[in-house]
Design a protein around this motif. Sequence first.
Motif, PDB file in Angstrom:
ATOM      1  N   ARG A  68       0.830  -1.202   0.000  1.00 34.10           N
ATOM      2  CA  ARG A  68       0.000   0.000   0.000  1.00 34.10           C
ATOM      3  C   ARG A  68       0.871   1.261   0.000  1.00 34.10           C
ATOM      4  NH1 ARG A  68      -5.305   1.746   0.807  1.00 34.10           N
ATOM      5  NH2 ARG A  68      -5.059   3.854   0.062  1.00 34.10           N
ATOM      6  N   ARG A  69       1.940   1.195   0.829  1.00 35.33           N
ATOM      7  CA  ARG A  69       2.853   2.333   0.935  1.00 35.33           C
ATOM      8  C   ARG A  69       3.505   2.630  -0.421  1.00 35.33           C
ATOM      9  NH1 ARG A  69       7.708   3.265   1.170  1.00 35.33           N
ATOM     10  NH2 ARG A  69       8.451   1.122   1.175  1.00 35.33           N
ATOM     11  N   ILE A  70       3.911   1.562  -1.109  1.00 28.91           N
ATOM     12  CA  ILE A  70       4.561   1.744  -2.410  1.00 28.91           C
ATOM     13  C   ILE A  70       3.553   2.276  -3.437  1.00 28.91           C
ATOM     14  CG2 ILE A  70       5.676   0.499  -4.332  1.00 28.91           C
ATOM     15  CD1 ILE A  70       7.076  -1.215  -2.164  1.00 28.91           C
ATOM     16  N   ALA A  71       2.325   1.726  -3.403  1.00 25.48           N
ATOM     17  CA  ALA A  71       1.291   2.205  -4.346  1.00 25.48           C
ATOM     18  C   ALA A  71       0.996   3.687  -4.102  1.00 25.48           C
ATOM     19  CB  ALA A  71       0.024   1.375  -4.199  1.00 25.48           C
ATOM     20  N   ASP A  72       0.910   4.079  -2.809  1.00 26.21           N
ATOM     21  CA  ASP A  72       0.692   5.495  -2.471  1.00 26.21           C
ATOM     22  C   ASP A  72       1.828   6.343  -3.037  1.00 26.21           C
ATOM     23  OD1 ASP A  72      -1.566   4.824  -1.100  1.00 26.21           O
ATOM     24  OD2 ASP A  72      -0.772   5.232   0.899  1.00 26.21           O
ATOM     25  N   GLY A  73       3.059   5.866  -2.815  1.00 27.39           N
ATOM     26  CA  GLY A  73       4.239   6.598  -3.291  1.00 27.39           C
ATOM     27  C   GLY A  73       4.179   6.805  -4.795  1.00 27.39           C
ATOM     28  N   MET A  74       3.811   5.740  -5.516  1.00 29.14           N
ATOM     29  CA  MET A  74       3.741   5.847  -6.978  1.00 29.14           C
ATOM     30  C   MET A  74       2.661   6.846  -7.402  1.00 29.14           C
ATOM     31  SD  MET A  74       4.453   1.867  -7.774  1.00 29.14           S
ATOM     32  CE  MET A  74       4.190   1.798  -9.497  1.00 29.14           C
ATOM     33  N   ASN A  75       1.552   6.865  -6.651  1.00 32.69           N
ATOM     34  CA  ASN A  75       0.494   7.851  -6.955  1.00 32.69           C
ATOM     35  C   ASN A  75       0.994   9.275  -6.749  1.00 32.69           C
ATOM     36  OD1 ASN A  75      -1.570   6.205  -7.762  1.00 32.69           O
ATOM     37  ND2 ASN A  75      -2.338   5.872  -5.685  1.00 32.69           N
ATOM     38  N   TYR A  76       1.754   9.485  -5.674  1.00 34.24           N
ATOM     39  CA  TYR A  76       2.279  10.836  -5.412  1.00 34.24           C
ATOM     40  C   TYR A  76       3.222  11.275  -6.544  1.00 34.24           C
ATOM     41  CZ  TYR A  76       0.614   9.884  -0.672  1.00 34.24           C
ATOM     42  OH  TYR A  76      -0.142   9.551   0.415  1.00 34.24           O
ATOM     43  N   VAL A  77       4.063  10.339  -6.983  1.00 33.05           N
ATOM     44  CA  VAL A  77       5.017  10.664  -8.061  1.00 33.05           C
ATOM     45  C   VAL A  77       4.245  11.013  -9.337  1.00 33.05           C
ATOM     46  CG1 VAL A  77       6.782   9.668  -9.600  1.00 33.05           C
ATOM     47  CG2 VAL A  77       6.957   9.345  -7.129  1.00 33.05           C
ATOM     48  N   THR A  78       3.232  10.201  -9.658  1.00 33.70           N
ATOM     49  CA  THR A  78       2.434  10.464 -10.864  1.00 33.70           C
ATOM     50  C   THR A  78       1.759  11.830 -10.761  1.00 33.70           C
ATOM     51  OG1 THR A  78       2.035   8.112 -11.041  1.00 33.70           O
ATOM     52  CG2 THR A  78       0.576   9.523 -12.331  1.00 33.70           C
ATOM     53  N   SER A  79       1.171  12.122  -9.581  1.00 34.58           N
ATOM     54  CA  SER A  79       0.494  13.422  -9.403  1.00 34.58           C
ATOM     55  C   SER A  79       1.484  14.569  -9.556  1.00 34.58           C
ATOM     56  CB  SER A  79      -0.141  13.524  -8.013  1.00 34.58           C
ATOM     57  OG  SER A  79      -1.105  12.549  -7.857  1.00 34.58           O
ATOM     58  N   ALA A  80       2.661  14.415  -8.941  1.00 33.67           N
ATOM     59  CA  ALA A  80       3.659  15.500  -9.007  1.00 33.67           C
ATOM     60  C   ALA A  80       4.064  15.750 -10.459  1.00 33.67           C
ATOM     61  CB  ALA A  80       4.879  15.141  -8.163  1.00 33.67           C
ATOM     62  N   ASN A  81       4.243  14.665 -11.208  1.00 34.77           N
ATOM     63  CA  ASN A  81       4.686  14.824 -12.596  1.00 34.77           C
ATOM     64  C   ASN A  81       3.599  15.389 -13.506  1.00 34.77           C
ATOM     65  OD1 ASN A  81       7.466  14.230 -12.748  1.00 34.77           O
ATOM     66  ND2 ASN A  81       7.002  12.084 -12.304  1.00 34.77           N
ATOM     67  N   LYS A  82       2.360  15.406 -12.999  1.00 30.90           N
ATOM     68  CA  LYS A  82       1.265  15.962 -13.816  1.00 30.90           C
ATOM     69  C   LYS A  82       1.066  17.450 -13.556  1.00 30.90           C
ATOM     70  CE  LYS A  82      -1.703  11.954 -14.512  1.00 30.90           C
ATOM     71  NZ  LYS A  82      -2.767  11.219 -13.810  1.00 30.90           N
ATOM     72  N   LEU A  83       1.770  18.009 -12.560  1.00 29.34           N
ATOM     73  CA  LEU A  83       1.546  19.416 -12.205  1.00 29.34           C
ATOM     74  C   LEU A  83       1.841  20.321 -13.395  1.00 29.34           C
ATOM     75  CD1 LEU A  83       3.185  19.430  -8.673  1.00 29.34           C
ATOM     76  CD2 LEU A  83       0.758  19.640  -9.178  1.00 29.34           C
ATOM     77  N   THR A  84       0.959  21.309 -13.576  1.00 29.28           N
ATOM     78  CA  THR A  84       1.196  22.210 -14.709  1.00 29.28           C
ATOM     79  C   THR A  84       1.773  23.549 -14.254  1.00 29.28           C
ATOM     80  OG1 THR A  84      -1.136  22.767 -14.573  1.00 29.28           O
ATOM     81  CG2 THR A  84      -0.484  21.225 -16.315  1.00 29.28           C
ATOM     82  N   ASP A  85       1.474  23.945 -12.985  1.00 29.55           N
ATOM     83  CA  ASP A  85       2.092  25.169 -12.472  1.00 29.55           C
ATOM     84  C   ASP A  85       2.706  24.869 -11.109  1.00 29.55           C
ATOM     85  OD1 ASP A  85       2.925  27.649 -11.741  1.00 29.55           O
ATOM     86  OD2 ASP A  85       0.931  28.347 -11.150  1.00 29.55           O
ATOM     87  N   ILE A  86       3.833  24.234 -11.162  1.00 31.01           N
ATOM     88  CA  ILE A  86       4.498  23.762  -9.943  1.00 31.01           C
ATOM     89  C   ILE A  86       4.973  24.930  -9.070  1.00 31.01           C
ATOM     90  CG2 ILE A  86       6.784  23.578 -10.990  1.00 31.01           C
ATOM     91  CD1 ILE A  86       7.056  20.893  -9.539  1.00 31.01           C
ATOM     92  N   SER A  87       5.249  26.080  -9.696  1.00 32.60           N
ATOM     93  CA  SER A  87       5.759  27.246  -8.956  1.00 32.60           C
ATOM     94  C   SER A  87       4.784  27.680  -7.866  1.00 32.60           C
ATOM     95  CB  SER A  87       6.006  28.418  -9.898  1.00 32.60           C
ATOM     96  OG  SER A  87       6.857  28.013 -10.925  1.00 32.60           O
ATOM     97  N   GLY A  88       3.489  27.415  -8.084  1.00 35.15           N
ATOM     98  CA  GLY A  88       2.470  27.786  -7.105  1.00 35.15           C
ATOM     99  C   GLY A  88       2.697  27.128  -5.750  1.00 35.15           C
ATOM    100  N   LEU A  89       3.446  26.041  -5.709  1.00 41.86           N
ATOM    101  CA  LEU A  89       3.674  25.327  -4.443  1.00 41.86           C
ATOM    102  C   LEU A  89       4.779  25.961  -3.591  1.00 41.86           C
ATOM    103  CD1 LEU A  89       3.571  21.605  -5.698  1.00 41.86           C
ATOM    104  CD2 LEU A  89       1.745  22.882  -4.585  1.00 41.86           C
TER     105      LEU A  89
ATOM    106  N   PHE B 106      10.841  13.859  -9.954  1.00 37.72           N
ATOM    107  CA  PHE B 106      10.024  13.132  -8.981  1.00 37.72           C
ATOM    108  C   PHE B 106      10.074  11.671  -9.416  1.00 37.72           C
ATOM    109  CE2 PHE B 106       8.063  17.373  -9.338  1.00 37.72           C
ATOM    110  CZ  PHE B 106       8.159  17.784  -8.013  1.00 37.72           C
ATOM    111  N   ASP B 107      10.441  10.808  -8.484  1.00 40.77           N
ATOM    112  CA  ASP B 107      10.627   9.417  -8.903  1.00 40.77           C
ATOM    113  C   ASP B 107      10.501   8.477  -7.709  1.00 40.77           C
ATOM    114  OD1 ASP B 107      11.128   7.436 -10.706  1.00 40.77           O
ATOM    115  OD2 ASP B 107      13.126   8.147 -11.262  1.00 40.77           O
ATOM    116  N   MET B 108      10.319   7.194  -7.996  1.00 41.63           N
ATOM    117  CA  MET B 108      10.410   6.189  -6.940  1.00 41.63           C
ATOM    118  C   MET B 108      11.872   5.759  -6.885  1.00 41.63           C
ATOM    119  SD  MET B 108       7.526   5.715  -5.485  1.00 41.63           S
ATOM    120  CE  MET B 108       7.515   4.136  -4.632  1.00 41.63           C
ATOM    121  N   ASP B 109      12.425   5.698  -5.694  1.00 41.67           N
ATOM    122  CA  ASP B 109      13.817   5.300  -5.549  1.00 41.67           C
ATOM    123  C   ASP B 109      13.905   4.392  -4.326  1.00 41.67           C
ATOM    124  OD1 ASP B 109      16.579   5.616  -6.456  1.00 41.67           O
ATOM    125  OD2 ASP B 109      16.920   6.732  -4.610  1.00 41.67           O
ATOM    126  N   PHE B 110      14.339   3.167  -4.541  1.00 38.84           N
ATOM    127  CA  PHE B 110      14.395   2.184  -3.449  1.00 38.84           C
ATOM    128  C   PHE B 110      13.060   2.132  -2.683  1.00 38.84           C
ATOM    129  CE2 PHE B 110      18.806   2.944  -4.416  1.00 38.84           C
ATOM    130  CZ  PHE B 110      19.384   1.681  -4.309  1.00 38.84           C
TER     131      PHE B 110
END
Length: 241
Positions: A23-44, A129-133
Motif C-alpha cells: 500500500r505504501r509503495i502504491a501510495d508513493g507511486m500515486n504521489y510521483v504520478t500526481s507530481a509529474n502531472k503538475l502544470t504550475d508547480i511554482s504555485g507550491l 520526482f521518482d520512486m527510488d528504493f
Amino acid sequence: MGKKSASANKSKEKRQARKLEQRRIADGMNYVTSANKLTDISGLCKELLVYSNNELEVSMYIQRVTDLKKNVLEWAIDLTERNMKKLYETCAWGWNRERKVEEMMDDNAWYLIAKEKTGTLLAFSHFRFDMDFGHPVLYCYEVQVEAEGRRRGLGHQVLRVLEKLAHATRMRYVRLTALTHNPAAAAFFRACGYTLDETSPPKEEAAHYEILSKLTHEEEQGQSECQLSDCMKAVQVANTT
Ligand SMILES: CC(C)(COP(=O)(O)OP(=O)(O)OC[C@H]1O[C@@H](n2cnc3c(N)ncnc32)[C@H](O)[C@@H]1OP(=O)(O)O)[C@@H](O)C(=O)NCCC(=O)NCCS
C-alpha cells in the motif's frame, strides 16, 4: 495448540505487514504520478522564488525540460560542463557529454532556473520526482551555480525550494548523488542539512560517490483511500492557485 495459534498469528502479522508495504509503495507511486502531472508547480513554493543577498537580486522559475527555452537549456548544459567536467574525468564515470546531455534532456526532467534581476542566468537545478528504493523522492540531479554567484546563499535557497516542493508533493526525501572528491559540494550539502543516505554504498567499497538525503515528508502507514485522494486533490488545487 498454543504453538499453532502463535504461528498463525505470526503469518497473519506478516501478511498485514506485506499489505501495508504494498500500500505504501502504491501510495508513493500515486504521489510521483500526481507530481509529474503538475502544470504550475511554482504555485507550491511561490514565496521562496525571490531571493536577495549581498547585492544579489534573484528570481527563480520552474519548468519541465520540454518547456525550457533552448538557450536556457544550452546554458545549463554548458555550466554543468564548466563546473563538472574535470571532476567527472578524475573518477570512474569519466566525462561523456552526449550521455550528460541525454540525461539532462530526459522527458522527466524538471528545471529550477535562477536569474539575476538583470536577466543574467546564475544557477539551476535539474530534478525529478521518482520512486527510488521503494520511496517517492525528489531526486536532485544537479545543483549548479555560476562562479560569480557563489557563497551568497543561492545554492542553499535552491535546495530550500526543492525541499518545499518535495514536502508539498509528499516526496519522502530530497535525495542526491555527490562525488566524494568534490569537497566543496560535500561541505555545502552538509551545511544545508543533508546526511549520508541508507542507500549510499558502504564505506568499505570506497566508491567515488555517495548518496545524501534530507527527510522531507513522514509517511503515514496505511492511509485510507480518502486521505490519499484528499492529498492528490490538495496538490491539484495548489497547482491551480
Ligand atoms: C556547491 C555549490 C552548488 C554551492 O553553491 P553556493 O551558492 O555557493 O552555496 P551557498 O552560498 O548557498 O552555501 C551555503 C553554505 O554551504 C557551505 N559551502 C558552500 N560552498 C562551500 C565551499 N566551497 N567550501 C566550504 N563550504 C561551502 C557553507 O557553509 C555555506 O555557508 P556560508 O557561505 O555562510 O559559510 C556551488 O559551489 C557550485 O555550483 N559548485 C560547482 C558545482 C557543484 O559542485 N555542484 C554540486 C554537485 S551537483
